[in-house]
Motif scaffolding. Structure first.
Motif, PDB file in Angstrom:
ATOM      1  N   UNK A 237       0.842  -1.201   0.000  1.00  0.00           N
ATOM      2  CA  UNK A 237       0.000   0.000   0.000  1.00  0.00           C
ATOM      3  C   UNK A 237       0.880   1.255   0.000  1.00  0.00           C
ATOM      4  N   UNK A 238       0.415   2.294  -0.697  1.00  0.00           N
ATOM      5  CA  UNK A 238       1.176   3.545  -0.780  1.00  0.00           C
ATOM      6  C   UNK A 238       0.238   4.725  -0.560  1.00  0.00           C
ATOM      7  N   UNK A 239       0.831   5.872  -0.239  1.00  0.00           N
ATOM      8  CA  UNK A 239       0.083   7.123  -0.156  1.00  0.00           C
ATOM      9  C   UNK A 239      -1.072   7.076   0.821  1.00  0.00           C
ATOM     10  N   UNK A 240      -2.210   7.606   0.363  1.00  0.00           N
ATOM     11  CA  UNK A 240      -3.392   7.688   1.210  1.00  0.00           C
ATOM     12  C   UNK A 240      -3.932   6.330   1.621  1.00  0.00           C
ATOM     13  N   UNK A 241      -3.668   5.295   0.809  1.00  0.00           N
ATOM     14  CA  UNK A 241      -4.137   3.959   1.169  1.00  0.00           C
ATOM     15  C   UNK A 241      -3.523   3.485   2.483  1.00  0.00           C
ATOM     16  N   UNK A 242      -2.306   3.911   2.770  1.00  0.00           N
ATOM     17  CA  UNK A 242      -1.656   3.500   4.016  1.00  0.00           C
ATOM     18  C   UNK A 242      -2.361   4.128   5.221  1.00  0.00           C
ATOM     19  N   UNK A 243      -2.752   5.383   5.079  1.00  0.00           N
ATOM     20  CA  UNK A 243      -3.480   6.055   6.164  1.00  0.00           C
ATOM     21  C   UNK A 243      -4.829   5.386   6.391  1.00  0.00           C
ATOM     22  N   UNK A 244      -5.530   5.117   5.298  1.00  0.00           N
ATOM     23  CA  UNK A 244      -6.834   4.469   5.385  1.00  0.00           C
ATOM     24  C   UNK A 244      -6.697   3.110   6.070  1.00  0.00           C
ATOM     25  N   UNK A 245      -5.674   2.356   5.706  1.00  0.00           N
ATOM     26  CA  UNK A 245      -5.485   1.023   6.271  1.00  0.00           C
ATOM     27  C   UNK A 245      -5.221   1.087   7.773  1.00  0.00           C
ATOM     28  N   UNK A 246      -4.389   2.016   8.215  1.00  0.00           N
ATOM     29  CA  UNK A 246      -4.080   2.121   9.644  1.00  0.00           C
ATOM     30  C   UNK A 246      -5.338   2.481  10.431  1.00  0.00           C
ATOM     31  N   UNK A 247      -6.100   3.444   9.940  1.00  0.00           N
ATOM     32  CA  UNK A 247      -7.330   3.844  10.635  1.00  0.00           C
ATOM     33  C   UNK A 247      -8.301   2.661  10.711  1.00  0.00           C
ATOM     34  N   UNK A 248      -8.448   1.946   9.617  1.00  0.00           N
ATOM     35  CA  UNK A 248      -9.346   0.800   9.618  1.00  0.00           C
ATOM     36  C   UNK A 248      -8.867  -0.281  10.580  1.00  0.00           C
ATOM     37  N   UNK A 249      -7.581  -0.540  10.595  1.00  0.00           N
ATOM     38  CA  UNK A 249      -7.049  -1.611  11.428  1.00  0.00           C
ATOM     39  C   UNK A 249      -7.242  -1.350  12.920  1.00  0.00           C
ATOM     40  N   UNK A 250      -7.125  -0.116  13.350  1.00  0.00           N
ATOM     41  CA  UNK A 250      -7.207   0.154  14.792  1.00  0.00           C
ATOM     42  C   UNK A 250      -8.632   0.460  15.258  1.00  0.00           C
ATOM     43  N   UNK A 251      -9.536   0.806  14.333  1.00  0.00           N
ATOM     44  CA  UNK A 251     -10.883   1.201  14.738  1.00  0.00           C
ATOM     45  C   UNK A 251     -12.013   0.390  14.107  1.00  0.00           C
ATOM     46  N   UNK A 252     -11.735  -0.336  13.024  1.00  0.00           N
ATOM     47  CA  UNK A 252     -12.804  -1.019  12.303  1.00  0.00           C
ATOM     48  C   UNK A 252     -12.534  -2.511  12.145  1.00  0.00           C
ATOM     49  N   UNK A 253     -11.378  -2.856  11.589  1.00  0.00           N
ATOM     50  CA  UNK A 253     -11.070  -4.248  11.279  1.00  0.00           C
ATOM     51  C   UNK A 253     -11.057  -5.106  12.548  1.00  0.00           C
ATOM     52  N   UNK A 254     -11.867  -6.156  12.567  1.00  0.00           N
ATOM     53  CA  UNK A 254     -11.947  -7.006  13.739  1.00  0.00           C
ATOM     54  C   UNK A 254     -12.731  -6.407  14.885  1.00  0.00           C
ATOM     55  N   UNK A 255     -13.227  -5.200  14.710  1.00  0.00           N
ATOM     56  CA  UNK A 255     -14.005  -4.517  15.746  1.00  0.00           C
ATOM     57  C   UNK A 255     -15.490  -4.492  15.435  1.00  0.00           C
ATOM     58  N   UNK A 256     -15.827  -4.394  14.149  1.00  0.00           N
ATOM     59  CA  UNK A 256     -17.219  -4.172  13.779  1.00  0.00           C
ATOM     60  C   UNK A 256     -18.070  -5.430  13.942  1.00  0.00           C
ATOM     61  N   UNK A 257     -17.524  -6.611  13.678  1.00  0.00           N
ATOM     62  CA  UNK A 257     -18.350  -7.806  13.815  1.00  0.00           C
ATOM     63  C   UNK A 257     -18.597  -8.196  15.268  1.00  0.00           C
ATOM     64  N   UNK A 258     -17.645  -7.996  16.192  1.00  0.00           N
ATOM     65  CA  UNK A 258     -18.020  -8.132  17.609  1.00  0.00           C
ATOM     66  C   UNK A 258     -19.087  -7.119  18.035  1.00  0.00           C
ATOM     67  N   UNK A 259     -19.036  -5.902  17.465  1.00  0.00           N
ATOM     68  CA  UNK A 259     -20.076  -4.911  17.738  1.00  0.00           C
ATOM     69  C   UNK A 259     -21.426  -5.418  17.241  1.00  0.00           C
ATOM     70  N   UNK A 260     -21.441  -5.916  16.008  1.00  0.00           N
ATOM     71  CA  UNK A 260     -22.651  -6.496  15.432  1.00  0.00           C
ATOM     72  C   UNK A 260     -23.149  -7.624  16.332  1.00  0.00           C
TER      73      UNK A 260
END
Length: 376
Positions: free
Chosen positions: A48-71
């Protein structure tokens, strides 16, 4: 036994949480449709490069693996409310119906389906969640449910040590299948494996959701702002800290190996449980105050299953190789923005229909299958 809860009797906070959860699900699933390229950690594209790296970090710490336990926690909340007015047999029937819906979704569209996993959990825990005179001694106390959740979560975290290494292949390989036949043929096996593993990882959150429902926290968020704030601050802080190591691996900042890789994978899963509680705290706080769009999103939350299924329809049409084919060329940012737009359109359509008194098609199907001919 009574029938389904009428629209006018529903609580705002759980429905608002469901409506907001849908945007997180859209974001969490979007990167799974990016195929025909090297795949790294957690199904994210490598390099990943550029803005995709920022998007990935934000998703990993706040969304990825977090949303389905919330569900899952919201599924547990709904199960507890169902147990308040229906016997154990109805709870078990709800689990069977969810497994059926998940199987259809997984076999026909997206084998990364989560509904079937929740149905399996509901079916298994129905005896200990049931309340009332007919429930008998098997009915579980809140303390017992939390103890069971902790034990299962610890086992799930232990199994997650393997997530600290790159996948190498897409999480859902059939997205890149070259023909419709190959696309469909791969789905049953992918769905079955995903369902079993997801049921294990999300079962603790379902049990916690039952306890949350019993506590009344989401039923009256104004009276429980202090508790919700504690969940939000503590949960999200733990989510970020525990998710950051694997997030940095996703964007190539470091390459964990050996014990460090196992710890990063386990920490990410543990952070998922904390993050789910933190996100639920934020959503509860948002429900305790008035703001533009709140009631529309909460109304859309009553269509949560319909909107979840419709997201798969759009994603397959846009990204799958046998359809739109953009999964082979779209960037992570493009896929994420697509998910946000899909959620926004869904909220506008479903929210307006719900406010006019209409239930979602999937919700009507589940209610009819669960209650038979009980009035809705």
């Amino acid at each position: 036994m009574t029938g389904p809860t009428g629209l006018s009797a529903r609580r705002t906070a759980p429905d608002l949480a469901r409506g907001l959860m849908l945007v997180l699900i859209a974001v969490a699933n979007a990167h799974l449709y990016l195929v025909d390229r090297p795949i790294g950690y957690r199904g994210y594209p490598a390099g990943l490069v550029g803005g995709d790296r920022v998007v990935a970090v934000v998703q990993m710490v706040l969304v990825d693996g977090r949303v389905y336990p919330l569900f899952a926690a919201l599924v547990g909340y709904g199960l507890a409310r169902l147990a308040d007015r229906a016997p154990e047999g109805v709870l078990r029937r709800r689990g069977v119906v969810l497994i059926g819906v998940g199987a259809l979704h997984g076999v026909l569209l997206f084998p990364g389906d989560i509904i079937g996993a929740y149905g399996l959990v509901v079916l298994l825990i129905a005896p200990v969640v049931a309340t009332g005179p007919a429930a008998g001694p098997s009915a579980g106390s809140s303390r017992g449910l939390l103890a069971a959740a902790g034990a299962i979560a610890a086992f799930g975290v232990l199994l997650s040590t393997g997530q600290g290494t790159p996948q190498g292949v897409p999480t859902v390989p059939s997205i890149g299948a070259p023909t419709v036949g190959a696309f469909l043929a791969a789905h049953p096996g992918e769905w079955f494996a995903t369902t079993l593993f997801s049921a294990l990882l999300t079962a603790p959150a379902v049990l916690v959701g039952v306890v949350i429902a019993r506590s009344g926290t989401l039923d009256d968020p104004v009276a429980h702002r202090r508790r919700l704030a504690l969940w939000a601050v503590g949960g999200l802080a733990a989510s970020v800290m525990l998710g950051l190591p694997l997030a940095l691996a996703v964007v190539g900042t470091w390459v964990p190996a050996g014990v460090a890789a196992g710890l990063a994978g386990a920490a990410h899963t543990a952070g998922g449980y904390a993050g789910a509680l933190g996100l639920l705290g934020v959503m509860g706080l948002l429900a305790s105050v008035s703001w533009p769009g709140r009631d529309l999103i909460a109304a859309a939350g009553t269509w949560s299953m319909t909107l979840y299924l419709s997201q798969s329809v759009v994603f397959v049409a846009v990204f799958a190789t046998v359809a739109g084919g953009l999964g082979s060329s779209a960037s992570l940012t493009t896929a994420t923005v697509t998910g946000l737009l899909v959620w926004l359109v869904g909220v506008l359509v479903a929210g307006l229909l719900a406010r006019a008194g209409h239930r979602g098609p999937a919700e009507l199907l589940v209610r009819r299958a669960t209650y038979g001919h009980a009035p809705s």
